[in-house]
Write a protein that holds these residues in place. Structure first.
Motif, PDB file in Angstrom:
ATOM      1  N   ARG A  69      26.296   1.990  13.414  1.00  0.00           N
ATOM      2  CA  ARG A  69      25.489   2.636  12.380  1.00  0.00           C
ATOM      3  C   ARG A  69      25.470   4.147  12.511  1.00  0.00           C
ATOM      4  O   ARG A  69      25.646   4.875  11.526  1.00  0.00           O
ATOM      5  CB  ARG A  69      24.056   2.095  12.453  1.00  0.00           C
ATOM      6  CG  ARG A  69      23.099   2.682  11.428  1.00  0.00           C
ATOM      7  CD  ARG A  69      21.651   2.477  11.840  1.00  0.00           C
ATOM      8  NE  ARG A  69      21.369   3.173  13.098  1.00  0.00           N
ATOM      9  CZ  ARG A  69      20.195   3.111  13.721  1.00  0.00           C
ATOM     10  NH1 ARG A  69      19.213   2.395  13.206  1.00  0.00           N
ATOM     11  NH2 ARG A  69      20.001   3.764  14.853  1.00  0.00           N
ATOM     12  N   ASP A  70      25.264   4.661  13.734  1.00  0.00           N
ATOM     13  CA  ASP A  70      25.154   6.107  13.902  1.00  0.00           C
ATOM     14  C   ASP A  70      26.463   6.816  13.566  1.00  0.00           C
ATOM     15  O   ASP A  70      26.464   7.912  12.990  1.00  0.00           O
ATOM     16  CB  ASP A  70      24.728   6.448  15.332  1.00  0.00           C
ATOM     17  CG  ASP A  70      23.255   6.139  15.587  1.00  0.00           C
ATOM     18  OD1 ASP A  70      22.622   5.517  14.709  1.00  0.00           O
ATOM     19  OD2 ASP A  70      22.748   6.503  16.659  1.00  0.00           O
TER      20      ASP A  70
ATOM     21  N   SER B 156      26.849   9.692  10.701  1.00  0.00           N
ATOM     22  CA  SER B 156      27.390  11.024  10.978  1.00  0.00           C
ATOM     23  C   SER B 156      28.556  11.345  10.054  1.00  0.00           C
ATOM     24  O   SER B 156      28.712  12.485   9.595  1.00  0.00           O
ATOM     25  CB  SER B 156      27.814  11.144  12.450  1.00  0.00           C
ATOM     26  OG  SER B 156      28.933  10.333  12.731  1.00  0.00           O
TER      27      SER B 156
ATOM     28  N   ILE C 103      24.632  12.709  15.565  1.00  0.00           N
ATOM     29  CA  ILE C 103      23.312  12.122  15.351  1.00  0.00           C
ATOM     30  C   ILE C 103      22.518  12.261  16.647  1.00  0.00           C
ATOM     31  O   ILE C 103      22.935  11.788  17.695  1.00  0.00           O
ATOM     32  CB  ILE C 103      23.404  10.638  14.958  1.00  0.00           C
ATOM     33  CG1 ILE C 103      24.261  10.467  13.688  1.00  0.00           C
ATOM     34  CG2 ILE C 103      22.008  10.050  14.771  1.00  0.00           C
ATOM     35  CD1 ILE C 103      23.666  11.075  12.450  1.00  0.00           C
TER      36      ILE C 103
ATOM     37  N   GLU D  30      18.835  11.575  16.945  1.00  0.00           N
ATOM     38  CA  GLU D  30      17.861  10.495  17.065  1.00  0.00           C
ATOM     39  C   GLU D  30      17.730   9.745  15.753  1.00  0.00           C
ATOM     40  O   GLU D  30      17.856  10.333  14.675  1.00  0.00           O
ATOM     41  CB  GLU D  30      16.471  11.040  17.428  1.00  0.00           C
ATOM     42  CG  GLU D  30      16.323  11.615  18.812  1.00  0.00           C
ATOM     43  CD  GLU D  30      14.882  12.049  19.063  1.00  0.00           C
ATOM     44  OE1 GLU D  30      14.207  11.407  19.891  1.00  0.00           O
ATOM     45  OE2 GLU D  30      14.443  13.017  18.416  1.00  0.00           O
ATOM     46  N   VAL D  31      17.455   8.443  15.849  1.00  0.00           N
ATOM     47  CA  VAL D  31      17.143   7.620  14.689  1.00  0.00           C
ATOM     48  C   VAL D  31      15.997   6.694  15.086  1.00  0.00           C
ATOM     49  O   VAL D  31      16.097   5.957  16.059  1.00  0.00           O
ATOM     50  CB  VAL D  31      18.353   6.776  14.236  1.00  0.00           C
ATOM     51  CG1 VAL D  31      17.993   5.944  13.001  1.00  0.00           C
ATOM     52  CG2 VAL D  31      19.558   7.664  13.930  1.00  0.00           C
TER      53      VAL D  31
ATOM     54  N   VAL E 100      16.040  10.280  10.578  1.00  0.00           N
ATOM     55  CA  VAL E 100      17.377  10.564  11.103  1.00  0.00           C
ATOM     56  C   VAL E 100      17.439  12.054  11.422  1.00  0.00           C
ATOM     57  O   VAL E 100      17.266  12.890  10.534  1.00  0.00           O
ATOM     58  CB  VAL E 100      18.483  10.193  10.092  1.00  0.00           C
ATOM     59  CG1 VAL E 100      19.861  10.546  10.649  1.00  0.00           C
ATOM     60  CG2 VAL E 100      18.399   8.711   9.724  1.00  0.00           C
TER      61      VAL E 100
ATOM     62  N   ALA F 267      19.855  14.996  12.894  1.00  0.00           N
ATOM     63  CA  ALA F 267      21.288  15.221  13.108  1.00  0.00           C
ATOM     64  C   ALA F 267      21.603  16.712  13.145  1.00  0.00           C
ATOM     65  O   ALA F 267      20.826  17.549  12.674  1.00  0.00           O
ATOM     66  CB  ALA F 267      22.093  14.551  12.002  1.00  0.00           C
TER      67      ALA F 267
END
Length: 332
Positions: free
Chosen positions: A223-224, A228, A251, A253-254, A266, A268
């Motif tokens: 996912r990350d 990005s 990225i 933090e999520v 999110v 980034a």
């Protein structure tokens, strides 16, 4: 919409898998005679490989842009058929590198197509075959001499019938002509033309084997990584040659928002190579920057299926494309 002038502090990235098949879980049931395997699309930068990958998979898994060298890591998309599972590996475009990043991307491509079952050489219908295409074919055959190569004439929607016909003949000749029994398929990913024909040809060249992925998988990118890439796509939109190769995204933090119920936060960072490049991304009165954040946020919402708060910042990592340490920390 904050940005920070502080020096970058990159987190460590996991290494890319050693080959295309290594990242795939195995041993799913499949009917007798079922075929499965990996096909890698190769070609010069900006020949429609990512657009073709998305069209075959039926979902956007690879970002697209008008600039060459948009794709920076192999992206695996899974095409599910009753008789086969085709894992499409979209790769960075092979090119004569100008930076250490370019050299490493080329190595990634060569390692990838050395381990696939079929290679699709992509040539746009509206561009004449040149020395770069011959160089790529020679590189493919040197690394994977026994792997079948299918010629794919892309972007039919951008060329006349006469251009397409001439390109088909030229690509057939490049691949060895009648003596080599070369397969050449014209397609338009944008208009969904001849995609089934291309898949039929690819499937016929795959070995019999099991399903590598469950039926609901469309990619093995996490996912990350996908988030990005969507941010990078938004940053590249509308740019020409100003700074596309200088843009990288991380990225940070999520997490679910504590203040906004049902919202995913999110955080980034867009990395650039020079301080002056920030002005290009900001645009007049910060309009481009606002548009980048808006478009990236909408794309991430579509990906994760919920509301998103996007905190996007800019940092400078001086000449990161040629710095081995910074490249390593960015996952290259």
């Amino acid at each position: 919409m904050s940005e920070s002038p502080e020096s970058p502090d990159f987190p460590e990235f996991p290494e890319l898998p050693e080959d295309a098949a290594a990242a795939a879980p195995v041993d799913f049931s499949a009917p007798e005679g079922f075929r499965s395997g990996f096909v890698s699309f190769v070609g010069r930068p900006n020949t429609g490989k990512s657009t073709l990958t998305n069209a075959l998979v039926g979902q956007k898994i690879a970002i697209t842009a008008d600039q060459p060298e948009t794709t920076r890591h192999p992206i695996r998309g899974i095409v599910h058929r009753e008789d086969a599972q085709v894992i499409v590996v979209d790769t960075p475009g092979l090119h004569r590198p100008r930076t250490l990043l370019g050299e490493r991307l080329n190595e990634v491509v060569k390692e990838t197509y050395a381990d696939v079952d079929v290679i699709g050489l992509c040539i746009p219908a509206d561009e004449k075959i040149g020395p770069g295409d011959r160089w790529i074919l020679d590189a493919v055959r040197a690394s994977a001499p026994k792997t079948p190569v299918v010629g794919i004439v892309t972007k039919l929607d951008k060329a006349s019938k006469d251009q397409v016909g001439a390109q088909l003949m030229a690509l057939h000749e490049l691949l060895g002509g009648v003596e080599a029994n070369a397969e050449v398929i014209p397609v338009s990913a944008k208009e969904q033309v001849q995609l089934d024909v291309l898949l039929d040809v690819i499937t016929g060249l795959l070995p019999e084997g099991p399903k590598f992925y469950p039926d609901d998988h469309v990619t093995d990118d996490d996912r990350d990584t996908r988030m990005s890439e969507l941010i990078r796509e938004a940053a590249l939109s509308g740019l020409k040659d100003e700074l596309p190769h200088s843009v990288a995204v991380q990225i940070d933090e999520v997490f679910p928002s504590e203040e906004r119920e049902g919202v995913l936060e999110v955080h980034a960072v867009i990395f650039l190579e020079r301080e002056g490049q920030k002005r290009i991304l900001r645009g007049k009165d910060n309009r481009r920057w606002g548009r980048i954040i808006y478009n990236a946020r909408q794309s991430i919402i579509d990906l994760v299926g919920q509301n998103v708060y996007l905190d996007l910042r800019m940092k400078v990592a001086k000449n990161w494309q040629s710095d081995p340490k910074q490249l390593g920390k960015l996952g290259f």
